[in-house]
Every structure is written in C-alpha cells, then in structure tokens.
Design an enzyme around this catalytic site. Structure first.
Site, PDB file in Angstrom:
ATOM      1  N   GLN A  51       5.818  28.927  77.644  1.00  0.00           N
ATOM      2  CA  GLN A  51       6.890  29.874  77.321  1.00  0.00           C
ATOM      3  C   GLN A  51       8.081  29.120  76.732  1.00  0.00           C
ATOM      4  O   GLN A  51       8.705  28.316  77.428  1.00  0.00           O
ATOM      5  CB  GLN A  51       7.316  30.583  78.617  1.00  0.00           C
ATOM      6  CG  GLN A  51       8.476  31.536  78.477  1.00  0.00           C
ATOM      7  CD  GLN A  51       8.846  32.162  79.824  1.00  0.00           C
ATOM      8  OE1 GLN A  51       8.379  31.703  80.870  1.00  0.00           O
ATOM      9  NE2 GLN A  51       9.671  33.178  79.805  1.00  0.00           N
ATOM     10  N   GLY A  52       8.398  29.386  75.477  1.00  0.00           N
ATOM     11  CA  GLY A  52       9.501  28.681  74.820  1.00  0.00           C
ATOM     12  C   GLY A  52      10.732  29.557  74.706  1.00  0.00           C
ATOM     13  O   GLY A  52      11.027  30.086  73.621  1.00  0.00           O
TER      14      GLY A  52
ATOM     15  N   SER B 266      13.982  28.848  77.079  1.00  0.00           N
ATOM     16  CA  SER B 266      15.208  28.117  77.425  1.00  0.00           C
ATOM     17  C   SER B 266      15.462  26.937  76.496  1.00  0.00           C
ATOM     18  O   SER B 266      14.529  26.276  76.035  1.00  0.00           O
ATOM     19  CB  SER B 266      15.114  27.597  78.858  1.00  0.00           C
ATOM     20  OG  SER B 266      14.822  28.648  79.730  1.00  0.00           O
TER      21      SER B 266
ATOM     22  N   GLU C 145       7.547  38.554  84.058  1.00  0.00           N
ATOM     23  CA  GLU C 145       7.638  37.250  84.721  1.00  0.00           C
ATOM     24  C   GLU C 145       8.221  37.419  86.123  1.00  0.00           C
ATOM     25  O   GLU C 145       7.723  36.860  87.091  1.00  0.00           O
ATOM     26  CB  GLU C 145       8.528  36.309  83.895  1.00  0.00           C
ATOM     27  CG  GLU C 145       8.643  34.916  84.504  1.00  0.00           C
ATOM     28  CD  GLU C 145       9.509  33.963  83.672  1.00  0.00           C
ATOM     29  OE1 GLU C 145      10.313  34.447  82.850  1.00  0.00           O
ATOM     30  OE2 GLU C 145       9.376  32.750  83.874  1.00  0.00           O
TER      31      GLU C 145
ATOM     32  N   GLU D 243      22.192  33.996  90.779  1.00  0.00           N
ATOM     33  CA  GLU D 243      23.445  34.731  90.546  1.00  0.00           C
ATOM     34  C   GLU D 243      23.250  35.768  89.441  1.00  0.00           C
ATOM     35  O   GLU D 243      23.761  36.884  89.510  1.00  0.00           O
ATOM     36  CB  GLU D 243      24.579  33.765  90.151  1.00  0.00           C
ATOM     37  CG  GLU D 243      25.077  32.873  91.277  1.00  0.00           C
ATOM     38  CD  GLU D 243      24.138  31.713  91.573  1.00  0.00           C
ATOM     39  OE1 GLU D 243      23.170  31.508  90.813  1.00  0.00           O
ATOM     40  OE2 GLU D 243      24.362  31.026  92.585  1.00  0.00           O
TER      41      GLU D 243
END
Ligand SMILES: Cc1cc2nc3c(=O)[nH]c(=O)nc-3n(C[C@H](O)[C@H](O)[C@H](O)COP(=O)(O)OP(=O)(O)OC[C@H]3O[C@@H](n4cnc5c(N)ncnc54)[C@H](O)[C@@H]3O)c2cc1C
Length: 396
Positions: free
Chosen positions: A126-127, A129, A244, A383
């Site tokens: 998974q690309g 971040s 996800e 958060e």
C-alpha cells in the site's frame, strides 16, 4: 440484528475447521501461535494452499472469484483461523487492492489482477504514506505526470509494509495541482519490478524487517494502470481506508493472546503472590469482556448496510488498544522470562532458535508486545481516529 447460525453457516464452519486441521503445516501454525511474523516464503506457500481451495478472499463477490460469503460466514471463517492458530492472509491484496480493483477498476484490470490475488501468485503493498503525509494524507507530494499513454512517477513513500516482497503497489499520486488538496490525486497500480524503484528497509523495534521506504525515480506506469477517474482518487482512498480499519480489529490475535495469558496464569499462579494473582485475574477478566464487546461491534459493522468510516475507525481504535493490552498482560505475567537472550546471532527475530526461553509461552511474547506499540499509529493514528468518531458519530 440476528447473529444466529443457520445450518449452512454451521456446515461452512465445520468445513473450514476440518480444512485447517488437515492442511495447515504444523511449523507454520507454531510460528504463528508464538506471535512471530510469517516469513515471505511461508506466507506464499500458505496463500497458495488456500488459493487451491478458493479461500484467499472468500468474502469477495462470486462474480469476482470469491464465494460471496455472508458477513456471518466471513466472521466464522476468520474465527476458525484464529482458533486454529492459522496465519491470516495479508490484507493488502485481499481487503484493499482486490476490492479497490473490482469496485472501481476496468474489466481488463479485473481480469489481469484479481485471479493472481486469489491464487496467491501475486502480492501487494500500500503506497499511501509519505514523510510529510501520514494523518494529513492529502498533502502527499509523489507526482505522476502524464506522458503520452503513460505516467512518469517521481517521489517516495514511507512505512510501506512488505514492499520488499510485493509484486505490485496500489499507489496514491498527485496527477495535478489543485487548490483543494484532496483533488488532483490518482490511483496507480505500480509494478514493483519497474526500473527506477528503490526499496530501502526500515527495521522495527521487534528486530524484524516489515517496513520500507520506497523511492520512485522516473518510473513509467502505463496509463491503463490507473484505477478510476484521473484526479478522483480521494474518494477511492477513503473506501480503501474504511476496509483497512474494519479488518484492523484483529479478533484472532486478541483471542490467541488471551489463550496464552490464561495458560500462563494457570501455570504460574501457585508461585505468585496472591495479591498479584488477583490483579492478573481481574485484568484477564476485563480483557475477556472487552473482547466479547469488540466481537459484537465487529459483527454490527460487518452486517451494516453500508460500511461507515466512523464505525471502521471505532473498530480500529478498540481493536488496536485491546491487542496492546493483551500483549502487555502476557509480558507482565512472564516477567523477566519474557526477555529474549541476546546472542552473537543478534536479536531473536527467528522462531527457529529457542534463544534460551525457559517458559513454553515465552517465545514471541516480547516481539509481539513491542510490535503492537506500532498499532497506535499504523492504519491511522489514535487521535485522528478519535476525531473521526467524534465528528461523524457524535456530531461534535
Ligand atoms: C507498523 C506500521 C505499518 C504501516 N504500514 C503502512 C503501509 O503499508 N502503507 C502506508 O501507506 N502507510 C503505512 N503506515 C503509515 C501510517 O499510515 C502512518 O504512520 C499514519 O497514518 C500516521 O502518519 P505519520 O506517521 O505521518 O504521523 P503523523 O500524522 O505525523 O502523526 C504524529 C502524531 O501526531 C498526531 N496527530 C496528527 N494529526 C493530528 C490531528 N489532526 N489531531 C490530533 N493529533 C494529530 C497523531 O495522532 C500522532 O500521534 C504504517 C505505519 C506503521 C506504524
């Protein structure tokens, strides 16, 4: 909500149970039971065994090669895997790339990419971040510039799990600069063997290599490898993230940890201070109750008409925090026994070595505990998930 099992459900559950009893290689089961990550070759072997049975992604719709399992059957399937200490299939192909492609891809993309996922022949990463785009994903900078019938990709990704083993990446890249940052993003299916891709390892605190940096230097991606409309990938990305986070609840790992904690408590209690035993019992009981509550929440989200981002975020939050507490309890029960014996061979990332653990439940306990700290961030930081729940569920 009716979660009672039909005759079909019971038959299916028994079939899964019997299959796992007969087909799961013993050494793989043992590594997984101890909490060690499964090696790439083992993972491929196991995925191919499941692929021959048609069980890599049985919840996919029938028209895309799945079995069209009901949510309850999917739950039973995962439950049986957990009970048998069977490694789960990596979610990048099964839960993310596959659904992305069959929902938004072209017929050609479906024909090219779905069968190898189902056969365990191709693996995905998974690309999303980047160094300056994690929680604030819309600020990603990797560029894909159109050149004739291709895009030229430049930039880089970080924290890319299993990129060093993956055959393909589903990659979010900026195809145009727009005033609103969420616009101008596109999804590309990138062949990891393309010239111009460099993968660098990031070693994590458990002493293993799952994570990577990936650099793109003039990587050519054919235009027909773009999923969906150019510039519209933000809404597809939200779909992927919801999948996800729903799968991040990880009930199987929780239950395996609870089984380990229970075994340890029974075995160690006679030698422990009675006050400590009472405290451990309380912690274990609370975790058991919280796990049952999470189980019902998972079923509620799975059976809801539409997957909602806030529901998925709540599961991610509860599931990750519980998994951390369970791993911590196991380490607290073991005390110094949880500490691996360092040797010239380095950090004990490999279950093939005993590393001098005296307690049969000690191998893997510390590495599991350490790696679970990453769940605070992986798949969406706490958060930020709390922010989504507050806004979408409670209108705050
Ligand atoms: C083990 C692991 C595996 C991963 N695998 C992948 C992968 O395969 N592919 C991929 O694309 N990514 C992957 N990631 C990356 C992951 O999605 C990001 O790390 C995550 O989204 C957080 O982004 P960041 O690291 O940039 O941290 P930041 O976004 O910089 O966050 C740092 C801290 O600031 C807090 N924060 C940020 N924004 C806010 C806000 N608005 N309000 C309050 N607090 C805030 C966060 O909660 C966090 O505590 C992985 C990460 C880990 C740890």
């Amino acid at each position: 909500m009716d979660f009672s099992l039909s005759q079909d459900d019971c038959r299916f559950r028994d079939e899964v149970r019997e299959f796992l009893r007969a087909e799961l290689p013993a050494e793989l089961r043992e590594r997984h039971r101890q909490g060690f990550h499964i090696r790439d070759d083992d993972h491929r072997r196991w995925t191919q065994i499941l692929g021959r049975k048609g069980w890599v992604a049985p919840e996919w719709p029938r028209e895309h090669g799945g079995l069209g399992l009901t949510p309850i059957q999917r739950y039973l399937f995962d439950e049986e895997f957990g009970a048998a200490d069977a490694p789960t299939i990596l979610s990048f192909g099964r839960n993310l790339a596959g659904p992305l492609i069959y929902t938004f891809g072209t017929p050609e993309q479906r024909a090219r990419f779905l069968p190898p996922i189902l056969a365990g022949a191709e693996f995905w990463c998974q690309g999303f971040s980047e160094p300056n785009a994690g929680s604030d994903l819309a600020s990603l900078q990797t560029r894909a510039e159109p050149h004739g019938d291709a895009y030229v990709l430049n930039g880089g990704k970080i924290w890319t799990t299993e990129a060093h083993h993956a055959d393909f990446m589903f990659c979010l890249a900026r195809t145009s600069a727009e005033e609103k940052r969420q616009n101008g993003l596109s999804f590309l299916l990138v062949d990891m063997k393309s010239p111009g891709i460099t993968v660098r390892p990031i070693w994590s605190i458990d002493g293993e290599h799952h994570l990577n940096e990936v650099f793109f230097d003039d990587v050519v991606v054919p235009a027909d490898r773009r999923v969906g409309e150019e510039g519209q990938a933000w809404s597809y990305a939200k779909f992927v993230l919801t999948n996800e986070r729903t799968s991040a609840a990880g009930l199987d790992r929780m239950k395996a940890g609870l089984r380990r904690a229970r075994r340890l408590l029974v075995r160690l209690a006679p030698g422990l201070d009675p006050t400590a035993v009472t405290q451990f019992r309380r912690r274990l009981a609370q975790l058991e109750v919280d796990t049952i509550a999470l189980e019902w929440a998972v079923l509620r989200v799975l059976t809801a008409d539409a997957r909602e981002m806030a529901g998925a975020s709540a599961l991610k939050l509860r599931g990750s925090a519980l998994a951390q507490r369970v791993a911590e309890l196991v380490v607290d029960l073991l005390g110094p026994e949880a500490l691996p014996q360092f040797s010239d061979e380095g950090y004990p990332h490999n279950a093939d070595h005993n590393y001098g653990f005296a307690d049969p439940d000690a191998p893997g306990a510390m590495t599991t505990h350490l790696y679970r700290r990453a769940l605070t961030i992986a798949g969406g930081a706490y958060e930020v998930q709390r922010g989504i729940v507050a806004k979408q569920m409670f209108g705050l």
